[in-house]
Write a protein that holds these residues in place. Structure first.
Motif, mmCIF file in Angstrom:
data_model
loop_
_atom_site.group_PDB
_atom_site.id
_atom_site.type_symbol
_atom_site.label_atom_id
_atom_site.label_comp_id
_atom_site.label_asym_id
_atom_site.label_seq_id
_atom_site.Cartn_x
_atom_site.Cartn_y
_atom_site.Cartn_z
ATOM 1 N N ASP A 82 43.245 29.827 65.248
ATOM 2 C CA ASP A 82 43.636 28.838 64.146
ATOM 3 C C ASP A 82 43.622 29.721 62.578
ATOM 4 O O ASP A 82 42.563 30.369 62.255
ATOM 5 N N ASP A 83 45.050 29.858 61.979
ATOM 6 C CA ASP A 83 45.013 30.698 60.839
ATOM 7 C C ASP A 83 44.018 29.968 59.620
ATOM 8 O O ASP A 83 43.470 31.004 58.847
ATOM 9 N N THR A 103 40.983 28.288 59.839
ATOM 10 C CA THR A 103 39.462 28.427 59.993
ATOM 11 C C THR A 103 39.164 29.690 61.089
ATOM 12 O O THR A 103 37.976 29.815 60.693
ATOM 13 N N VAL A 128 41.789 28.768 69.721
ATOM 14 C CA VAL A 128 42.650 27.592 69.623
ATOM 15 C C VAL A 128 42.753 27.554 71.271
ATOM 16 O O VAL A 128 43.489 28.646 71.865
ATOM 17 N N ARG A 168 50.224 25.086 71.757
ATOM 18 C CA ARG A 168 48.841 24.441 71.687
ATOM 19 C C ARG A 168 48.624 23.231 72.906
ATOM 20 O O ARG A 168 49.611 22.478 73.355
ATOM 21 N N SER A 209 54.616 26.071 69.235
ATOM 22 C CA SER A 209 53.842 25.912 67.932
ATOM 23 C C SER A 209 54.213 27.393 67.327
ATOM 24 O O SER A 209 54.267 27.444 65.893
ATOM 25 N N ARG A 260 48.131 33.944 65.192
ATOM 26 C CA ARG A 260 47.425 33.101 64.113
ATOM 27 C C ARG A 260 48.337 31.687 64.121
ATOM 28 O O ARG A 260 49.454 31.749 63.775
ATOM 29 N N HIS A 283 49.551 28.395 62.447
ATOM 30 C CA HIS A 283 49.322 27.410 61.428
ATOM 31 C C HIS A 283 49.347 25.964 61.810
ATOM 32 O O HIS A 283 50.103 25.648 62.816
ATOM 33 N N ALA A 284 48.957 25.128 61.067
ATOM 34 C CA ALA A 284 48.921 23.654 61.045
ATOM 35 C C ALA A 284 50.178 23.127 60.867
ATOM 36 O O ALA A 284 50.794 22.145 61.459
#
Length: 336
Positions: free
Chosen positions: A101-102, A104, A108, A146, A153, A169, A171-172
């Motif tokens: 996760d970019d 935190t 993932v 994901r 994603s 990485r 991103h949300a």
């Protein structure tokens, strides 16, 4: 009648291929005989030999499987004369790495597949976010999804090294929100609104998300990948003006720029979706029952909405009166 097909399958360097070979046909060409027979998948032995029993005549696509890897082969016309000689024309290298996760830095749970047409493996990350898979030499990127979300994603670039180490990485992403109204300005409830994010230069790898508008015509689509997204409505009997997201009408669907953690706004004006009824008759004007009719938009990219049941491309079989009806189509020129 049905046909027996035998042959051999080898790697590019001449070594026998051992695994399975699958034949498939377009869904709308499937016959009762094909549904009932069990020769669609055949084992490929240590010497690369295979046999299919009782195949209906027709053109088939072929896929070879070696464990979790799949290789697309040329098409096969049945019946054939003599034994079939097939070859897997691909070479492979190993890729390993982690998905994090970019925001935190935490691992993932994700699934990765190569962006390649000559063969693919599939890998899921472990608890530490690590993965390992084989890709063909023509693969320059990985498609990352994901595990808690079927949509793509990210498209992650690959280095050229024979054994590549990759850190991906994720991103949300951001959100797209707005309202949908009809031509009189009234809110439209129950319209399906889409956000399309094209991730690759060739347009084949893309993220597509959708939602349904509420009683006030409001919608919100979350998790849209960072970058330019096209927003349009199609489904439940409605379509937005300038709904075509790509093809000859590319650029007509409104574009919004999505950034991480942000919300982009886009309102849409909706119109009743187009419908089409066709009738098929023979040379003596008699209705033709069970004829297959396809409708394909002029802009050609016709299957990307298929998973949601609102595809711009459709096929139907005619009824006893020779009629076929297509209830929800993109506006514009279609071929049938």
């Amino acid at each position: 009648g049905p046909h027996r097909v035998t042959g051999t399958l080898s790697w590019k360097d001449g070594r026998p291929f051992e695994g399975h070979l699958r034949l498939s046909v377009p869904q709308y060409h499937v016959t009762d005989a094909w549904k009932s027979q069990e020769g669609a998948v055949a084992p490929v032995g240590p010497e690369g030999d295979f046999t299919f029993e009782a195949l209906p005549a027709g053109t088939y696509s072929l896929d070879a499987f070696d464990g979790s890897r799949r290789f697309g082969l040329r098409s096969l016309q049945v019946p054939v004369e003599g034994a079939v000689v097939l070859q897997v024309d691909a070479e492979f290298r190993r890729v390993r790495g982690r998905v994090l996760d970019d925001a935190t830095g935490e691992p993932v749970a994700a699934t990765l597949t190569p962006q390649s047409y000559s063969g693919w493996d599939r890998a899921k990350t472990d608890e530490a976010g690590r993965f390992e898979l084989w890709v063909s030499d023509d693969t320059d990127a990985l498609v990352v999804c994901r595990n808690d979300d079927d949509e793509i994603s990210k498209l992650a670039a690959l280095p050229a090294e024979s054994v590549a180490e990759v850190e991906v990485r994720l991103h949300a992403g951001g959100a797209v929100a707005g309202r949908v109204r009809d031509r009189e300005g009234e809110p439209v409830e129950g319209a399906r609104v889409w956000a399309l994010r094209v991730l690759s230069d060739d347009g084949w790898t893309r993220q597509l998300r959708s939602t349904i508008s509420d009683a006030k015509g409001r919608y919100r689509i979350e998790g849209v990948a960072v970058g330019e997204a096209r927003v349009f409505a199609l489904g439940s009997g409605w379509a937005s003006r300038n709904a075509v997201p790509f093809g000859p009408g590319e650029g007509t669907a409104p574009a919004v720029h999505v950034t991480d953690g942000s919300e982009a706004s886009q309102d849409l004006v909706l119109e009743p979706a187009a419908s089409l009824e066709l009738r098929v008759v023979d040379a003596e004007a008699r209705p033709v029952r069970h004829a297959v009719v396809e409708v394909v938009p002029d802009w050609g990219w016709y299957s990307f909405l298929g998973s949601a049941g609102t595809a711009a491309w459709r096929w139907r079989r005619t009824d006893a009166a020779g009629r076929a009806t297509f209830p929800v189509l993109f506006p514009g020129l279609v071929h049938h």
